[in-house]
Design an enzyme around this catalytic site. Sequence first.
Site, short mmCIF file in Angstrom:
data_model
loop_
_atom_site.label_atom_id
_atom_site.label_comp_id
_atom_site.label_asym_id
_atom_site.label_seq_id
_atom_site.Cartn_x
_atom_site.Cartn_y
_atom_site.Cartn_z
N LYS A 150 0.88 -1.17 -0.01
CA LYS A 150 0.03 0.20 0.06
C LYS A 150 0.83 1.18 0.12
O LYS A 150 0.53 2.28 -0.61
CB LYS A 150 -0.86 0.16 1.16
CG LYS A 150 -1.91 -1.05 1.24
CD LYS A 150 -3.12 -0.96 2.42
CE LYS A 150 -4.35 -1.81 2.27
NZ LYS A 150 -5.12 -1.92 3.28
N ALA B 238 -3.49 0.52 9.85
CA ALA B 238 -4.92 0.51 9.91
C ALA B 238 -5.47 1.68 10.56
O ALA B 238 -6.72 2.18 10.02
CB ALA B 238 -5.20 -0.85 10.48
N MET C 65 -11.65 -4.67 13.26
CA MET C 65 -11.39 -4.44 11.93
C MET C 65 -11.00 -5.86 11.51
O MET C 65 -10.96 -6.13 10.23
CB MET C 65 -10.41 -3.45 11.50
CG MET C 65 -10.85 -2.22 11.82
SD MET C 65 -9.66 -0.62 11.97
CE MET C 65 -9.13 -0.60 10.14
N TYR D 185 -11.68 -9.98 11.08
CA TYR D 185 -12.81 -10.76 11.05
C TYR D 185 -12.47 -12.44 10.75
O TYR D 185 -11.37 -12.56 10.45
CB TYR D 185 -13.69 -10.44 9.89
CG TYR D 185 -13.13 -10.84 8.54
CD1 TYR D 185 -13.35 -11.97 7.93
CD2 TYR D 185 -12.28 -9.65 7.88
CE1 TYR D 185 -12.73 -12.15 6.61
CE2 TYR D 185 -11.75 -10.03 6.61
CZ TYR D 185 -11.81 -11.36 6.12
OH TYR D 185 -11.28 -11.42 4.97
#
Length: 273
Positions: free
Chosen positions: A69, A134, A217, A219
């Site tokens: 990213k 994050a 955030m 899962y």
Amino acid sequence: MSTMTDRYAVIGNPIAHSKSPDIHARFAAQTQQDMRYEPLLAPLDGFLATVQDFVRNGGKGVNVTVPFKLEAYALATTLTERARAAGAVNTLKFDGADMLGDNTDGFGLVSDIVRNAKVEIANKSVLLLGAGGAARGVLLPLLHEQPARLVLANRTHSKALDLAHRFAAQPRLKVSTFADLDDSFDIVINATAASLASEVPPISPRVFTAHTLAYDMMYGAQPTAFMRFAAQHGATVRDGLGMLVEQAAESFYLWRGVRPETAAVFAELRAQL
């Protein structure tokens, strides 16, 4: 398949686990878009070459995941406001020589909380745990919702302070260590990686009440350690699967100009976990 089918991809390393191809295939079928979306494994030192090759072969856009990213951010020729604030890009759109870099993670989080969980962020007290990528990726969209206050908490005060300084014009934004947290909050968001190790950030259970939404955030098929801890102390809990689907929908909209419905896709993914 016609040669006119538009190509999209998700680039990462590793990438085999990604749910993005499944999500975007469902969005494309639902909205009748002529496109295909594939996973692309890039060598750790080969992100740029992978993108260039994809564009050369007619690629229209990519999602970018770990660990690329920051490289995507550097590669973009134009950045959205939320990408600049995040310091990272998870969506690239190619238009000739132009590469638009966006970050849809914060949008996905806010959409899942406000639209899907039906919890308003405006005028609420919000606790964001963690000060890494994050957390940085979602701070601006959270602040845009106008919470009464947003406390950024981290194990080390200096790292939280460094991140808060990027948003210095935001009087609602406060900083704390985990150890100093003593108040209760309407919304508590776990943006740490603790759940990957089945751990809980070292916070007081006093941050939770019966009226708190505790959001992880991460899962999985089972509630995370953070969700179990929060539920034991009365909070309503939610994991990040909806955030994943909503950030994908925003990327899809950026590329195609069509906003897909997310509820059915979310339900199908939940059933597959």
